[in-house]
Design a protein around this motif. Structure first.
Motif, PDB file in Angstrom:
ATOM      1  N   ASP A  73     -22.204  31.096   2.619  1.00  0.00           N
ATOM      2  CA  ASP A  73     -22.669  32.389   2.095  1.00  0.00           C
ATOM      3  C   ASP A  73     -21.711  32.927   1.035  1.00  0.00           C
ATOM      4  OD1 ASP A  73     -24.806  32.236   3.805  1.00  0.00           O
ATOM      5  OD2 ASP A  73     -24.003  33.647   5.276  1.00  0.00           O
ATOM      6  N   ILE A 108     -14.042  35.361   7.448  1.00  0.00           N
ATOM      7  CA  ILE A 108     -15.156  35.160   8.378  1.00  0.00           C
ATOM      8  C   ILE A 108     -14.809  35.835   9.695  1.00  0.00           C
ATOM      9  CG2 ILE A 108     -16.532  33.444   9.618  1.00  0.00           C
ATOM     10  CD1 ILE A 108     -15.761  31.493   7.321  1.00  0.00           C
ATOM     11  N   TYR A 167     -15.594  36.348  13.662  1.00  0.00           N
ATOM     12  CA  TYR A 167     -16.198  35.682  14.814  1.00  0.00           C
ATOM     13  C   TYR A 167     -15.875  36.501  16.054  1.00  0.00           C
ATOM     14  CZ  TYR A 167     -17.315  32.122  18.304  1.00  0.00           C
ATOM     15  OH  TYR A 167     -17.854  31.444  19.368  1.00  0.00           O
ATOM     16  N   LYS A 215     -21.378  28.712   8.035  1.00  0.00           N
ATOM     17  CA  LYS A 215     -22.316  29.662   7.424  1.00  0.00           C
ATOM     18  C   LYS A 215     -21.572  30.702   6.586  1.00  0.00           C
ATOM     19  CE  LYS A 215     -26.184  32.740   8.524  1.00  0.00           C
ATOM     20  NZ  LYS A 215     -25.707  33.805   7.616  1.00  0.00           N
ATOM     21  N   GLY A 216     -20.451  31.196   7.096  1.00  0.00           N
ATOM     22  CA  GLY A 216     -19.695  32.182   6.331  1.00  0.00           C
ATOM     23  C   GLY A 216     -19.169  31.619   5.023  1.00  0.00           C
ATOM     24  N   CYS A 217     -18.696  30.386   5.044  1.00  0.00           N
ATOM     25  CA  CYS A 217     -18.204  29.761   3.810  1.00  0.00           C
ATOM     26  C   CYS A 217     -19.340  29.515   2.822  1.00  0.00           C
ATOM     27  CB  CYS A 217     -17.499  28.457   4.147  1.00  0.00           C
ATOM     28  SG  CYS A 217     -15.931  28.648   5.031  1.00  0.00           S
TER      29      CYS A 217
END
Length: 464
Positions: free
Chosen positions: A192, A165, A167, A188-190
């Protein structure tokens, strides 16, 4: 260069949209526009092998912090924080991109990164390259496939590809509190990654991505969202009124059973309330009236002489710690992902001191989970100065002649600081010469953008 361009009155612009046509047959000037985006595929600086070593070290640290017998323990352990140190423009983002491609080689496209394929071969299955080198490609000539999921000595549960991810702290600097938006980006990254890959097989390689399982991935993603919404909704603000409502209903049923409350009066003029004909009903009605009168008097007194509300203090002390509740939720969510998670924090050395301190402190005190590794990119001197600026009142604390107050804070917050090595003079010359020549490895800007820039340059030269 503009003067030379202005003299080219008849260069070929027929392939550039939006420009005037000129006599064909004359080639355009030998001019290319190169972008300054961080590389993720091509190793122009010869750091790919070092990225593989660092990625494997991070994976070894993660395995040590997450034994299979204690995979989802509630033990309060913070995440591992690694710092990549280099000045502005030192190639930190490119090196972090290489680490990400090693930890999840098939997570970005059908093929691993170009620098990995050049090193291990086009036919190598690099699904577990972050654990060990793949076996020699002995079956390449005969078309036999080998697999990288047989790394000796590594348990199966420790060979899942990572979720990476990104950031950008500078872009998120305006958000407050910074750790909450930080959490949202990680969540959100996890999610997705689960929707895209699902719970991946062990040492997943190219065969995994050729067989998408959208239905299974969707239900895994839906399960995570259900747990997330349940945590957000089941807060003390909702829990306390809900419990009060349930208890009130129980009390009402008990009183109704003993005929203390109910419907009374003549037919057509019934009323619901206390049975004042019984002494318990009369007593409860009187207490209710006294409660209302006492509340009104208390409201008047607080309005005339405001102060601390003792009831509010008692209620606040009686509630659970919301930060501790968040920490438990974050760790459980990381366990449900079933994969290691790398969070790359970029451009931290461009943020204001208060944002830097809050974000680093959040990694250690709020976003706590041994399932996560934070990779912080930034100039270490900048980070130390940020802590010194925030804690300037503690500047007189003696920290030794070799260590400032800011350095002591950074040392506590970061477990491993890696100084990105520079380039040898001969490699610097080769790199710059390659850019000037516009070789195949140069990061050439997309043709449409380059065409627009050419048109702008020519118009400027002609106007001058």
């Amino acid at each position: 260069p503009f003067e030379l361009l202005a003299e080219e009155k008849h260069e070929d612009q027929t392939d550039i949209p939006g420009t005037t046509e000129e006599p064909p047959g004359v080639p355009r000037p030998d001019l290319e526009f190169l972008d300054d985006d961080a590389q993720a595929e091509v190793d122009l600086l010869g750091r790919g092998a070092l990225a593989v070593i660092v990625a494997r070290r991070l994976h070894a640290i993660w395995r040590k912090s997450n034994p299979l017998t204690d995979e989802c323990s509630n033990e309060d352990r913070s995440a591992f924080v690694m710092h990549l140190d280099a000045p502005w423009g030192g190639g930190k983002t490119t090196f972090a991109n290489f680490i990400a491609r090693v930890l999840n080689p098939y997570g970005y496209s059908a093929k691993p990164a170009r620098f990995l394929r050049e090193r291990y071969g086009e036919n190598a299955d690099l699904g577990a390259i972050f654990v060990a080198d793949p076996p020699a490609d002995e079956g390449a000539a005969s078309g036999t496939k080998h697999h990288a999921d047989t790394a000796p000595g590594i348990a199966a549960g420790h060979r899942h590809p990572w979720v990476v991810i990104e950031y950008n702290a500078w872009r998120m600097e305006h958000t407050a509190p910074p750790w909450w938006m930080f959490y949202q980006v990680i969540r959100k990254g996890c999610f997705d990654a689960v929707l895209r890959d699902g719970p991946p097989p062990i040492g997943s390689g190219k065969e995994h991505h050729l067989k998408p399982r959208p239905v299974r991935n969707f239900f895994s993603w839906l399960r995570l969202w259900g747990q997330e919404l349940g945590w957000r909704l089941w807060t003390p603000k909702l829990f306390v009124p809900f419990v009060g409502f349930v208890l009130s209903g129980v009390v009402f049923l008990i009183l109704s059973h003993f005929d203390l409350v109910g419907s009374y009066g003549e037919a057509g003029k019934e009323k619901i309330g206390w049975n004042e004909k019984s002494w318990p009903g009369l007593m409860v009605a009187g207490l209710g009236a006294l409660t209302v009168i006492g509340g009104v008097i208390s409201l008047i007194i607080e309005s005339l002489a405001p102060g601390v509300d003792p009831l509010a203090e008692r209620l606040g002390l009686g509630r659970s710690d919301p930060i501790e509740r968040f920490r438990r939720h974050f760790h459980k969510m990381m366990c449900r992902i079933e994969r290691p998670v790398l969070v790359v924090v970029d451009d931290l050395d461009r943020c204001k001191p208060a944002v830097i301190v809050d974000l680093v402190r959040g990694m250690q005190t709020i976003l706590r989970s041994s399932r996560v590794v934070f990779l912080v990119l930034g100039d270490r001197n900048w980070l130390e100065c940020a802590f010194e600026a925030v804690h300037k009142d503690m500047a007189k604390v003696a920290g030794g002649v070799e260590q400032s107050v800011g350095a002591r804070f950074v040392e506590k917050a970061i477990q491993l600081s890696f100084l990105l090595p520079g380039l040898a003079p001969e490699r610097q010359s080769a790199f710059v010469s390659g850019l000037l020549r516009g070789g195949a490895n140069a990061p050439v800007m997309p043709s449409a953008t380059a065409a627009k820039l050419r048109a702008v340059a020519r118009d400027a030269a002609k106007a001058q």
